[in-house]
Design an enzyme around this catalytic site. Sequence first.
Site, short mmCIF file in Angstrom:
data_model
loop_
_atom_site.label_atom_id
_atom_site.label_comp_id
_atom_site.label_asym_id
_atom_site.label_seq_id
_atom_site.Cartn_x
_atom_site.Cartn_y
_atom_site.Cartn_z
CB CYS A 160 1.69 -3.73 5.59
SG CYS A 160 0.17 -4.59 6.09
CG HIS A 216 -0.28 0.00 2.55
ND1 HIS A 216 0.18 1.15 3.15
CD2 HIS A 216 0.01 -1.02 3.40
CE1 HIS A 216 0.71 0.84 4.32
NE2 HIS A 216 0.63 -0.46 4.50
#
Length: 457
Positions: free
Chosen positions: A357, A338
């Site tokens: 992440c 992301h």
Amino acid sequence: MGRARSLGLARGVILALACAAFAGCAGRGGEGPTTPSPAIERPARAWSAAALAELRAALDAAPAQGFASDLATLAELDRLDRASARDADAAAALDALADETFARLATYFAAGAVDPAQIDPEWRFPRPAAPDIAALRASVAAGVSPSLLLNGLLPTAPDYSALIAELAALQALPASDTDANGRARDARIDAVRANLERWRWLPRELPGRRIDVLVPFFELRLRDGAAPAIVHPVIVGARRTPSPSFGAAINSITLNPTWTPPSSILTNELLPRFRRDPGAAEADGFDVLDRAGQVVDPALVDWRARPFPYTLRQRAGAGNALGRLRFDLPNPYAVYLHDTPSRGLFARADRALSHGCIRVSEPETLAAAVLADPAWSLEALQTAIEIGETQTVQVPTPLPIYIVYLTAARDTSGAIGYADDIYRRDAPLLRALDNAGDQIAALDAGDATTECAALGL
């Protein structure tokens, strides 16, 4: 005096040979043919001399693949080979050891010598299937080259071949004249060996079009066949919250995503902060949802309640923890690729900063390349993002993505680059890799002692 003695001995040998020949002729003439001595029959062996020689050569060359050397097994194969010329028990022992050695090499080549589950808790790729030893052994018995069969089990990826070439080049370097240079060479050899083993843990068939995230290099590479890889800097999991190694597929891209923090972040970070400052929840753009999905006034929430009876969801926007764009890759580890509102962090050299992440630089450019759809050009994506609505765009063909922990890897120029072992995974892997050879050597030594006693050798 010495020369005269030597000449005398030579004459004596010649005379003896002549006499023996004469006696043989006389015997054949006067007594007829003699009964020949029975020929000594060589004990039967399952492993032919040629196949055994190839197996021995493969074991001797195993360090070129990064494995520990196994001198004990090499010596035992040689000893039993010599003994098998006259002893059936030695021939049987040789066949058994050759079978074991072949099976071991086949397993090592096909799936690695070390079980990743015992070494790297964050390595989540399933281990490659063990080879069919019975079928391989039958092929050897039918005359197929053992080396051909074994080498066919190794990874065929160009990255693996590049590491093999790098290891050979490092091992061929002359001894350094300084301790520092010697340590640097040895450290690189260790890194290459560790990553050769990791490549043996990876799936054998990797698609030509895919994304690779090289965690220690803080780098994402979009590959498409032989075309040069598109590279994006990334932020990966911090040392206390490492990014796992696994494979998935990007099946959609969410523009202006919301964020529901996982329980670990909620419990350890957000709830304590919001308990101290209830106004921070609203300031950070969080909605509090009850079990019915209705929004609750943060001022009415008991932030001390455990278990916490609400769900926190951060609204879409520039300050969202996922930024303005999220790549959706379903996986059991709650890991996304992301954007980030803190894009200045990409200027850091050490980017092990996230909760696991992967935050990617220039995500809109990457999204356009992933979609490869004229309707979703970079400009179209930017326009949709600016509208501010949450929108999911399907990827026409899900794109495989591999997040991997590699500390030595081929760069975009083809040369081998080295990265800091940020999660300190190489040392335990190397110990296990070397211990695998030590354990086999100890086992072989014990077996050799037993066989020697049994054979009287």
